[in-house]
Structures are given as C-alpha cells and as structure tokens.
Design a protein around this motif. Sequence first.
Motif, PDB file in Angstrom:
ATOM      1  N   TYR A   1       0.806  -1.222  -0.054  1.00 25.75           N
ATOM      2  CA  TYR A   1      -0.073   0.111   0.050  1.00 25.75           C
ATOM      3  C   TYR A   1       0.827   1.159  -0.278  1.00 25.75           C
ATOM      4  O   TYR A   1       0.322   2.215   0.500  1.00 25.75           O
ATOM      5  CB  TYR A   1      -0.841   0.166   0.931  1.00 25.75           C
ATOM      6  CG  TYR A   1      -1.768  -1.201   1.413  1.00 25.75           C
ATOM      7  CD1 TYR A   1      -1.824  -2.055   2.278  1.00 25.75           C
ATOM      8  CD2 TYR A   1      -2.445  -1.751   0.346  1.00 25.75           C
ATOM      9  CE1 TYR A   1      -2.353  -3.345   2.599  1.00 25.75           C
ATOM     10  CE2 TYR A   1      -3.051  -2.751   0.212  1.00 25.75           C
ATOM     11  CZ  TYR A   1      -2.845  -3.856   1.163  1.00 25.75           C
ATOM     12  OH  TYR A   1      -3.656  -5.021   1.484  1.00 25.75           O
TER      13      TYR A   1
ATOM     14  N   GLU B   1      -0.228   1.385  -4.086  1.00 23.40           N
ATOM     15  CA  GLU B   1      -1.559   0.954  -4.380  1.00 23.40           C
ATOM     16  C   GLU B   1      -2.590   1.239  -3.112  1.00 23.40           C
ATOM     17  O   GLU B   1      -2.012   1.216  -1.944  1.00 23.40           O
ATOM     18  CB  GLU B   1      -1.789  -0.374  -4.865  1.00 23.40           C
ATOM     19  CG  GLU B   1      -1.358  -1.471  -3.913  1.00 23.40           C
ATOM     20  CD  GLU B   1       0.007  -1.726  -3.766  1.00 23.40           C
ATOM     21  OE1 GLU B   1       0.801  -0.942  -4.211  1.00 23.40           O
ATOM     22  OE2 GLU B   1       0.302  -2.694  -2.860  1.00 23.40           O
ATOM     23  N   VAL B   2      -3.732   1.395  -3.293  1.00 24.82           N
ATOM     24  CA  VAL B   2      -4.632   1.770  -1.941  1.00 24.82           C
ATOM     25  C   VAL B   2      -4.890   0.579  -1.332  1.00 24.82           C
ATOM     26  O   VAL B   2      -5.253  -0.575  -2.401  1.00 24.82           O
ATOM     27  CB  VAL B   2      -5.798   2.745  -2.587  1.00 24.82           C
ATOM     28  CG1 VAL B   2      -5.392   4.101  -2.904  1.00 24.82           C
ATOM     29  CG2 VAL B   2      -6.763   1.929  -3.198  1.00 24.82           C
ATOM     30  N   ARG B   3      -5.335   0.659  -0.075  1.00 25.79           N
ATOM     31  CA  ARG B   3      -5.757  -0.648   0.596  1.00 25.79           C
ATOM     32  C   ARG B   3      -7.189  -0.380   0.430  1.00 25.79           C
ATOM     33  O   ARG B   3      -7.968   0.735   0.509  1.00 25.79           O
ATOM     34  CB  ARG B   3      -5.298  -0.238   1.953  1.00 25.79           C
ATOM     35  CG  ARG B   3      -5.840  -1.617   2.879  1.00 25.79           C
ATOM     36  CD  ARG B   3      -5.556  -1.270   4.231  1.00 25.79           C
ATOM     37  NE  ARG B   3      -6.295  -2.359   4.937  1.00 25.79           N
ATOM     38  CZ  ARG B   3      -5.817  -3.408   5.657  1.00 25.79           C
ATOM     39  NH1 ARG B   3      -4.663  -3.785   5.532  1.00 25.79           N
ATOM     40  NH2 ARG B   3      -6.648  -4.256   6.393  1.00 25.79           N
TER      41      ARG B   3
ATOM     42  N   THR C   1      -9.610   0.925   3.316  1.00 30.12           N
ATOM     43  CA  THR C   1      -9.583   2.533   3.954  1.00 30.12           C
ATOM     44  C   THR C   1      -9.550   3.445   2.647  1.00 30.12           C
ATOM     45  O   THR C   1      -9.818   4.621   2.788  1.00 30.12           O
ATOM     46  CB  THR C   1      -8.211   2.881   4.490  1.00 30.12           C
ATOM     47  OG1 THR C   1      -7.058   2.303   3.675  1.00 30.12           O
ATOM     48  CG2 THR C   1      -8.152   2.200   5.703  1.00 30.12           C
ATOM     49  N   GLY C   2      -9.256   2.707   1.447  1.00 34.62           N
ATOM     50  CA  GLY C   2      -9.030   3.782  -0.003  1.00 34.62           C
ATOM     51  C   GLY C   2      -7.943   4.642   0.088  1.00 34.62           C
ATOM     52  O   GLY C   2      -8.041   5.398  -0.763  1.00 34.62           O
ATOM     53  N   LEU C   3      -7.101   4.278   0.966  1.00 30.38           N
ATOM     54  CA  LEU C   3      -5.901   5.199   1.024  1.00 30.38           C
ATOM     55  C   LEU C   3      -4.702   4.426   0.680  1.00 30.38           C
ATOM     56  O   LEU C   3      -4.418   3.165   1.127  1.00 30.38           O
ATOM     57  CB  LEU C   3      -5.913   5.864   2.449  1.00 30.38           C
ATOM     58  CG  LEU C   3      -7.273   6.777   2.735  1.00 30.38           C
ATOM     59  CD1 LEU C   3      -7.505   7.042   3.862  1.00 30.38           C
ATOM     60  CD2 LEU C   3      -6.821   8.075   1.963  1.00 30.38           C
ATOM     61  N   THR C   4      -3.559   5.337   0.436  1.00 25.64           N
ATOM     62  CA  THR C   4      -2.043   4.830   0.434  1.00 25.64           C
ATOM     63  C   THR C   4      -1.598   5.287   1.908  1.00 25.64           C
ATOM     64  O   THR C   4      -1.922   6.217   2.433  1.00 25.64           O
ATOM     65  CB  THR C   4      -1.460   5.340  -0.563  1.00 25.64           C
ATOM     66  OG1 THR C   4      -1.134   7.038  -0.557  1.00 25.64           O
ATOM     67  CG2 THR C   4      -1.986   5.066  -1.926  1.00 25.64           C
ATOM     68  N   ASN C   5      -0.445   4.669   1.986  1.00 34.19           N
ATOM     69  CA  ASN C   5       0.140   4.879   3.354  1.00 34.19           C
ATOM     70  C   ASN C   5       0.660   6.283   3.509  1.00 34.19           C
ATOM     71  O   ASN C   5       0.504   7.298   4.374  1.00 34.19           O
ATOM     72  CB  ASN C   5       1.401   3.952   3.491  1.00 34.19           C
ATOM     73  CG  ASN C   5       1.191   2.619   3.634  1.00 34.19           C
ATOM     74  OD1 ASN C   5      -0.244   2.137   3.714  1.00 34.19           O
ATOM     75  ND2 ASN C   5       2.326   1.662   3.309  1.00 34.19           N
TER      76      ASN C   5
ATOM     77  N   LYS D   1      -0.516   8.983   1.891  1.00 35.88           N
ATOM     78  CA  LYS D   1      -1.829   9.820   2.027  1.00 35.88           C
ATOM     79  C   LYS D   1      -2.095  10.014   3.378  1.00 35.88           C
ATOM     80  O   LYS D   1      -2.209  11.006   3.999  1.00 35.88           O
ATOM     81  CB  LYS D   1      -2.912   9.260   1.165  1.00 35.88           C
ATOM     82  CG  LYS D   1      -4.143  10.219   1.111  1.00 35.88           C
ATOM     83  CD  LYS D   1      -3.890  11.706   0.572  1.00 35.88           C
ATOM     84  CE  LYS D   1      -3.923  11.841  -0.882  1.00 35.88           C
ATOM     85  NZ  LYS D   1      -5.423  11.739  -1.401  1.00 35.88           N
ATOM     86  N   ILE D   2      -2.121   8.906   4.360  1.00 32.06           N
ATOM     87  CA  ILE D   2      -2.542   8.830   5.565  1.00 32.06           C
ATOM     88  C   ILE D   2      -1.393   9.634   6.454  1.00 32.06           C
ATOM     89  O   ILE D   2      -1.462  10.525   7.290  1.00 32.06           O
ATOM     90  CB  ILE D   2      -2.737   7.479   6.129  1.00 32.06           C
ATOM     91  CG1 ILE D   2      -3.737   6.713   5.635  1.00 32.06           C
ATOM     92  CG2 ILE D   2      -2.680   7.500   7.783  1.00 32.06           C
ATOM     93  CD1 ILE D   2      -4.207   5.445   6.270  1.00 32.06           C
TER      94      ILE D   2
END
Lengths: 117, 585, 196
Positions: free
Chosen positions: C5, C8-10, C13-17, C19-20
């Motif tokens: 991740y 590619e997004v998880r 959560t719909g997010l990448t690491n 971005k979080i």
Amino acid sequence: MTTTTDHAVDIDKHVRIYITVFVALMVLTIVTVAISYLHLPVHLAVTVALLVATVKGSLVACYFMHLISEKKLIYAVLLLTLAFFIALLALPTLTHSNGFWIHETVQPAASSPGTGH
Amino acid sequence: MSEQATVAHKRHVAHEAHETIGFWRKYVFSTDHKVIGIQYAITGLLFLLFGFSLMMLMRWQLAYPETALPLLGRLLGDTRMPGGTMLPEFYNELGAMHGTIMVFLGVVPLAVGGFGNFVVPLQIGAPDMAFPKLNMLSYWSFYLGGVVMLASFFVPGGAAQSGWTSYVPLAIIASSGQTWWLIGMIFLITSSLLGAINFITTIIQIRAKGLSFMRFPFFVWAQLVTAFLLLLAFPPLEAAAVMQLMDRVAGTSFFLPTGLMISGQTLQVAGSGNPLLWQHLFWFLAHPEVYVLILPAMGIVAEIIANNTRKPLWGYRSMVYSLVFLGFMSFIVWAHHMFMTGMGTAMAAFFQTTTMIISIPSVVILTALVISLWGGSIRFNTPMLFALGFLPMFGIGGLTGLPLGLNITDIPLHDTYYVIGHFHYVVAPGTIFALFAGVYYWFPKATGRRMNETLGKIHFIGSFICMNVVFMPMFILGMAGVSRRLFDGGAAYAFAGPYLHWNVVSSWGAWILALFQIPFIFNFFWSIWKGERVGDNPWEATTIEWSAPSPPPHGNFAVIPEAHRGPYEYSVPGAKKDFTPQFEA
Amino acid sequence: MEIPYTVEVRRDTGLTNGKIGIWLFLASEVMLFGALFASYILIRTGAPSWPRGDTILNVPLATFNTIVLIASSVTMVMAWASLMRNRFGTFRIYMGATILLGLVFLIVKYFEYGAKFEHNLYPSTNNFLAIYFTLTGLHMLHVFGGMVVNAYFWGPGSKLWKTNPTWFTQRVEHSGLFWHFVDLVWIFLFPTLYLL
C-alpha cells in the motif's frame, strides 16, 4: 491506484474548479483587506476577519487539498484534531476569565492575567 | 519438519541478501523495525538506569541532608558537591533531569519506541513499519536529543534545574543548561511525532488479512491510542519550547509579566507576558503524556495475563472502548495540574469533572484485567509475576490520584510528597513493572533464548518489596505537608520533624532496589548468549508474533500470515490444545 | 522487501500509506500553529493594550505576499494535475513556478523583517512583535521546508517519473498537501496579525 489516463477527464473538470477557487480567493483577499480599512470595533472586526479567513481556508482545504472527496479515515482524524484544537484555543483563556459563568462573590485580588501572580 | 526446513532456508536466503548490506546499514543505521526497536529498548534501559542513579544521589541528600557522601561525593567536583556535600543547585539539577530523563528518555522510548517498534509489526503480521526510513530517523532524533540532554550536565551552571516542568519565570532566568533542555526537547518531540505517524499508518494499513480492529491484540490498540496522544499533544509543547527559547535568547516576554523583580532588580524586558501560558501549554502535553506512559504498559500486562491464565481477556470490548474514551478525555483534563493558579471556579469545576470522568475507563481496564484472572490456570512465570504485581500497584497509584483530581482536596496535597508518591506508584511499580514483564516475555522472540527464571523471580520479589518501601512513606510525608523539591527533604520545617525519618526509609529502599536490578541486568546480557534456547512459541501464545521465527528475519514472515480468529482463543472447548493461535488456519 | 500500500490503495481504507502519513503530519501541524494562536489569544486578552496590526506592520506588502502564496498554491495543484494528465513538461513549469513564487514570498519577508530591524523593532520590543516574529518566523521555516521538498521533486527526485510515474504523482500530491497547508496557515495568520 488507477492509471493516470483514466483520470484525465476528471482532471479537466478539476482544473476549472481550481481556477474558479483562485479567483474567489483573490476576491476574498481584497475584501478582507478592504474591510480592515473600515476600522470596525474589535469584536466585529475579529468576527468578520475570521469568517472570511474560514471561507478562504475552506476553499483551499476542500478543493486544492481535495478534502471534499476524501476518505472517511481522513475526516475522522481531522475531526478529532479540530476538537482538540478548539479545546486548546478556548480553555486557557476561559480559565483566566474571572468569574466565568459563576458569579464571584469574593473579588479575586489583582488577578488580571497580564500582570501574572 | 519440511516447514521448518523451508523457514530455515528462507531465513538463510534473507540472511544472505543482507550480507550485501554493510555492518553500518545493518546494525546502526538500519531501517528494520526490529533493529530499531532493540536500539530504542537498550538506549531506553540505559537512560532508565542513569535516571535512577540521579535519584539515588538525591536520596542521599534527602536522607542525610548536608552530609558528605562517601567516595562518590568528591568525584563529582566542587561545582556540584564541594567536600562531598551536595549543593542545592545540583540537587535541583538532579531533580529536573531525573524527571526529564525517566519520562522522555527512559520510559517512552522503551515502551513505545522499543516494545512498540519490535512487537507491533509482528503482532499485526506486517513485514515492517509503513515508513522504515522515517522510523530510523525517529530513533536517531531521539538519540541526538539524549546526547544534548546528557551534554547539558557539563555546561557552565550545569543542567536544567527548574523542574522537569520548566516553570517560568524561573526557567527563563536559569543558566544555559535550560537552553540545552529546550533544544533537547525539540529533538525528542520530533522523534515522537515521526514515530506516531508511523505507528498509526502501520496499524491501520499494514495489518494482515483477517485482522479486523476488534481482533487486534489489546497491546496493538494501546499503541494506536498512544500514537494519537503523541501526535496531537506534543506539538503545543514544541511551540512552547520555542517561545521559552525566544524568552531566554531573544529577549521576548511571552511568559514574563511586567514588573518582575529578580534579586531586588526589575527585569529589563517588555513584560506583559503570562507565566501561566507556559503551564497551559506544558500540561496540555504533559497530561496526555502520562497516558502515553501507562497505556503501552496496560497493553503488555493484558497480553501476558491472557497468555498465563490460558483464557481470553474478560471484557475485551469494554477495555477497547475504555481505551479510546480514555485517550480522548486525556486532552481535556490538563488544568487539574493548575488548580492552585487562581483559575475561576467554573473552569476549576470543569477540569475537576473531566478528571473524575477519566478515572472511570482506567478502573474499567484494571477491573477487566483482574476479573480475567478468575478461573484461570495461572502460570506464575516471571512475566506473569510482574504483570500481577502491576495490578495492585497501578490500583494504589490510581486511587491516590483521586484526591489530587478534586480541587478541594488538592489544596493541601498539591506540590507535596503525596503527588510524588501518587505518580511514582503509577509509573514505577506500575509501568516499569509492565516493561520488565515485557522484556522477560518477548526476550525469547527477539533472541531465540529464554531469560533465567530464578534470577527473574529474585528481581521481582526484591523490586516489589523495595518499590513499596520507597514510595509508600511519601503519602505520609505529603499528608503531613512536606513540599516536593525541597533540597533537604523538609528538614528546615519544624512541622516536618516527626516525619523526616521516612526519608531515610525511602532512601534505603531505593538503594536496595538498585541492588535488586543487578540480577536483571546480568540475566539480560548473560541470556543473550547463554540463555536456554527456545522455539518460536515458548509461551504457547495465540498472537501473530509467535508465528515468526525467533528471532525473525528481515521481512519477518516467510509467508505473510492471516488472522483467522480473535487474539485470545485460549482453552476453546473441544480444541486439541489449550490455545488456538490467531494465525492458525 | 516490499511494504504494501505504498503505491496502491488498501481496499477498506481507500488510501495509500503516504496519504495517511501526510494528513497525520498536517494534523500535528494544526496543533503546533494552534498552540501559537492560543498563545496569541491569551497574551492579547491579558495585555493592557494591543496595537492594531496595520499601525505597526506593512499591510500592502503583506497583501501582495498573500496573493503570491495563494498563486503558488494554484500552481502547485496545477503541477499535480499536469502529472495526472501525463504532461511532465507542464509539471516542471508549474512546479518551477511554485518554487519561484515561494522564493518571492521569502524575499518579501526578508525585506519586511529588515525594515522592522532598521526601525529598531525586534521580538523583544513588545509582545505584539514577539508573537508576530514567532508566528511568521515559524511559518517562514515551513515555507522554506516546503520549497526544499518541492525543489527535490522538480530536480533530482523527478527521475522517479520514469520508473514509477504513479508513485511520483502521489509524492508530488503529498508535497502539495503540505504546501497548501502552509498557504492555509497564512490565510489565518495574515488577518490576525496584520488587520486586527
């Protein structure tokens, strides 16, 4: 993550939004500076200035930072942060407001925060 | 058998791949969470020992005020202990640095940096943290902060000496050691912030398939909430440290009121500042910080209790909700450290109320842990002994916090030895016992060997007794009205006379406590090379870290594990063994 | 060893690491600047008197700087949008513009501070100036930091576009989020210090 070409159509729409937001931000900047020349009474001036700033900030956050279409987890983190941000901003000053909420029957001696104890 | 051969082969391959990375990248500037975790743990343990040593010096002065300390006294030189007798300034240095080092350089690095880094990725079935390079940066930022803090002892005027709380205006007019303290804190805060980002992202994103939030080991939940506390509570202290630096170095008056007089002279500054602003910003961090100190400890105790009772934790769900609620509340109780600053009655009532409310989740967690013992097949190994010891000690610490949180009863108790007794019960026989438990528990995973049980039991019994000997008398001293931070332990005050002998008791308790750490230190290092070899899961535990080899190779798992059930499936009716691991299909 | 991740997004959560990670960092920055704003409020409400911003500070210059920073925010998001449209050349132009506008901001601040010092107005002079210099100084450090990262992605870091364009685009987006945040802080700083 989808490929960049899939996003090309969306991006055109986004770019139009960015330009619109930019114009809005410019206008609001002129507005807030113009209002300041009116030298409004402090409480009104603060309220208006912060209101305009909040609108500008929201535009940056929602559209430049894509917050308007973000995921729930991000919203949750930011909501939590906002709660603590408000606590941090409000509580210290409230703590030093004499007789806040409860009518003080005994006058505290020389306790204005500016002079300290 | 073939599975073991595959694992051994993978370990060999991984090891070979690692050969190409030099010694420095592998062991010093590593990005592997296990290496970083061990770095944090060892550095943290060393700082704990150093911080403890500072206190042992202080305890000489408290037990035998203004008496020369034999042998060691003269070694510290005339600026600190002329003729072997402690100067008040040096006592204050010891006090301020003992607190700072124990909290920021000892407990948090060990509990979060050490245990968090080593265990969390393994417990969630991850190959490493989400941001390995950032992780390495966190460690070295902490290390630099530690160096700055240690170096401050050697600058003219000595180390910071205005309390670990660095209250202003005293801290602003203090000698240059305080500037070093502020700079050191900025490094430490940076380290924690980067670490917090890593923990939250890792736990949410890199957890294994099937590991939903309510299947997390309680330790993972504890670290997640702790990371949020660090992330959101530390920045205000960083801002405050910058402002105090400005007041000290740039002549500003953020915290300096108008007309402040030092030694009969008015301070030549602009004034109009607010000393209480520092207190607000400091305690905004420092209150959540105490939960940073306790939460990982609760996590460790929970793991060990479940494992050694051979039954699931009682009230897991309630414990998780309590944990989250506790984390949230911890941000709005801070001014209970400031009841005596002249705040309005409404705000005092507000903070008193939130403080009383926050005691509830703590009690829920402690009660759930105690109830978890009921009906268990308890194994009294060393980790379990420390975990069990934690329970009543944290109970005493928590209960003694109640009168401090109520502003009426806080009036006579504030800034007395009662406070010191309260928080040490929570942190010393509380958190530190849990950390010891964690060392004994996870040592086999990190080294492939077990620590010696006999030495462990001696360590436990001696420490348990001595901790109580050191800290219980402090409640008596505090209720008698003896202030903390008095360099003679109260000897100058007639009212304290009947109670001064307790200082001697505490001091001897502390020195004997030190002796009982020797079996631990010896055991720790001896077992690394000579400890009894064990397999991957010597405790027959259910959580995912026990599926990795001991020690795990770079990347941890040959095959990324999957979670098939909750974390504490012990003694499942009808199962072949008394434990059904989370990772077993 | 691959960390999942990163690019590619998880799914859940719909997010990448990344971005979080960047949003968590920004959350901590909200608390950092929040503490300074809280300090401003406590000090100002407790002070016997407080000068109106425009009596001490240069409003026209700061208005110009506000426009500069907002413009740089637009060029920043356009830089990212260019990458999303697969136009690397355009990305470099917009990113370059962002860096230049940032530089203009810093240069203006240099002159602003210089003018203050010339009139013997220092942080130590009074609390208004103390909080002014601290808030804008810290903000300035963030502008500088953002510029360094942006310069990295404009220059040596842009090699990543050839090997992993998706990840490069994401990293530019994350850098952009930081840059927008810096702009956002200024949007509140400017009226607070200069106009009130």
